[in-house]
Design an enzyme around this catalytic site. Structure first.
Site, PDB file in Angstrom:
ATOM      1  N   CYS A  98       0.814  -1.221   0.000  1.00  0.00           N
ATOM      2  CA  CYS A  98       0.000   0.000   0.000  1.00  0.00           C
ATOM      3  C   CYS A  98       0.847   1.270   0.000  1.00  0.00           C
ATOM      4  CB  CYS A  98      -0.972  -0.005   1.170  1.00  0.00           C
ATOM      5  SG  CYS A  98      -0.207  -0.102   2.806  1.00  0.00           S
ATOM      6  N   ASP A 308      -7.791   5.479  -1.700  1.00  0.00           N
ATOM      7  CA  ASP A 308      -7.434   4.268  -0.964  1.00  0.00           C
ATOM      8  C   ASP A 308      -6.884   3.207  -1.915  1.00  0.00           C
ATOM      9  OD1 ASP A 308      -7.206   2.150   0.773  1.00  0.00           O
ATOM     10  OD2 ASP A 308      -9.238   2.297   1.563  1.00  0.00           O
ATOM     11  N   HIS A 310      -6.216   0.124  -1.078  1.00  0.00           N
ATOM     12  CA  HIS A 310      -6.520  -1.207  -0.554  1.00  0.00           C
ATOM     13  C   HIS A 310      -7.715  -1.837  -1.256  1.00  0.00           C
ATOM     14  CE1 HIS A 310      -4.295   0.911   2.633  1.00  0.00           C
ATOM     15  NE2 HIS A 310      -3.758  -0.270   2.864  1.00  0.00           N
TER      16      HIS A 310
END
Length: 420
Positions: A98, A308, A310
């Site tokens: 990430c 994001d 993820h």
């Protein structure tokens, strides 16, 4: 307000205000409109270059401008099914990559500012070029010649920019040949003791990005500078950016790894972070929660807006002509409370030329905390530069108080930072 700011495809259209009673007077309508304008004004998005003034533009137009600017940002997430990473058998970065992905997004934003004209947005360019055959086909319809000529002009204007945008996306592809892809970043991380499957801190990611840009032949007019010990050494930046006439200054992306407190974000820095995100020169912040990195792009009141990484998506084969771009752009911004932000982060800035860099220095200084600034500028050279190069230390943090620097072992920390 949540439904308004977390823009869905349905909410992208004009805002319609319904009045519950036909006889509601204009004063009540004025109060309602004033509240909506006030709420929208609380949204700050420094990445989007061109702060809107809602006193001279409709709320629906402001929202549309925000939507176009947000969708233009490159969204780089976990991927699966790419060629094996060096030194192992991993074919996905899900669960560990990430920080590298948010680092890619930070760099990508700098590249778009570097290569695209001011005000360019992906949504308009993409849809014009994507539908070019249908649009040009309108010439055969009765009464559409004028419109066809206008669309043909649009194609000539937008097609080169769309091609450049597609080329930038391909630089972040998940294959060994991409200059800023996951394979290249993992390879460059070996010199910092990292390998595929390890967790990369924001500071390590900054130095990996610097090495990646330096190794690339596609960006001869761009350099990356990484601040050392929360200090931007002006002499070092000058050495990197100066070049012979007629173009006497290269563009520069400045990355500043910082730690804004101990286990939690120091409240005194929240105001500073807000100020940074409203600067024209700021290209974002990578950080987030421990081992859960996010790409912060702006804020609303006490919440950060972010992209994001993820979300694990299939790998896109960028070698195919007109490969799909939709998975590289996010439609829905998300937000998180400042109180949940991890203090370890890296702040990014971009300066097109010397004047922009001077403006950057002035603007960044205005965001400093009164007691302990997040970072500082120094006229001299760094000690590491004078010794012939800088290698980020492993598990060592320098704590500076009253011009005294002490060396402290931080083997239990995930990364190295200056604690202010």
């Amino acid at each position: 307000m949540d439904d308004w700011l977390l823009l869905s495809s349905e909410s992208a259209g004009p805002l319609h205000l319904e009045v519950s009673r036909e006889d509601q007077d204009s004063e009540d309508r004025g109060k309602l409109k004033s509240k909506l304008v006030s709420a929208w004004n609380s949204v700050k998005y420094g990445l989007f270059h061109g702060k809107c003034n809602t006193s001279s533009i409709t709320i629906s137009g402001e929202r549309e401008r925000f939507r176009c600017s947000f969708v233009t940002l490159l969204w780089l997430t976990y991927r699966r099914g790419f060629p094996q990473l060096p030194g192992g058998s991993l074919t996905t970065d899900s669960g560990w990559g990430c920080v590298l992905r948010t680092g890619q997004m930070l760099l990508a934003q700098g590249l778009l500012l570097h290569l695209m004209p001011p005000g360019w947005t992906w949504s308009v360019s993409h849809h014009v070029v994507r539908d070019d055959m249908d649009l040009l086909g309108l010439n055969s319809k009765e009464g559409s010649n004028k419109r066809g000529r206008r669309l043909s002009l649009d194609l000539r204007l937008f097609r080169p920019m769309a091609a450049t945008h597609r080329r930038v996306v391909s630089w972040f592809a998940d294959n060994p040949t991409a200059p800023f892809g996951i394979h290249k970043l993992v390879e460059l991380g070996k010199s910092s003791g990292k390998r595929a499957g390890d967790w990369y801190g924001p500071s390590i990611a900054a130095h990996i990005l610097r090495k990646a840009v330096a190794a690339s032949t596609d960006l001869p007019n761009l350099v990356v500078y990484v601040a050392q010990d929360c200090t931007i050494y002006l002499e070092d930046v000058k050495r990197l950016c100066e070049r012979p006439p007629p173009q006497s200054w290269k563009s520069v992306i400045i990355l500043v790894p910082v730690r804004l407190g101990g286990q939690e974000l120091n409240p005194s820095y929240i105001t500073c972070v807000k100020k940074l995100l409203t600067l024209q020169c700021c290209i974002g912040i990578i950080g987030g929660k421990p081992k859960h990195s996010l790409f912060f792009i702006g804020f609303q009141d006490d919440h950060l807006l972010y992209l994001d990484p993820h979300y694990c998506q299939p790998t896109v084969d960028v070698t195919k002509e007109n490969f799909p771009l939709e998975s590289f752009h996010c439609k829905h911004p998300r937000k998180m409370s400042f109180s949940r932000m991890d203090p370890s982060c890296t702040i990014g800035f971009y300066a097109k030329g010397l004047k922009d860099f001077e403006s950057l220095c002035t603007a960044a200084l205005s965001t400093s905390a009164e007691t302990y600034p997040m970072f500082i500028f120094s006229d001299g050279k760094s000690q590491e530069e004078e010794k012939g190069g800088y290698t980020p230390p492993n598990n060592i943090t320098y704590i500076q108080r009253k011009n005294e620097r002490k060396r402290v072992d931080t083997s239990n920390s995930m990364d190295e930072f200056v604690l202010l």
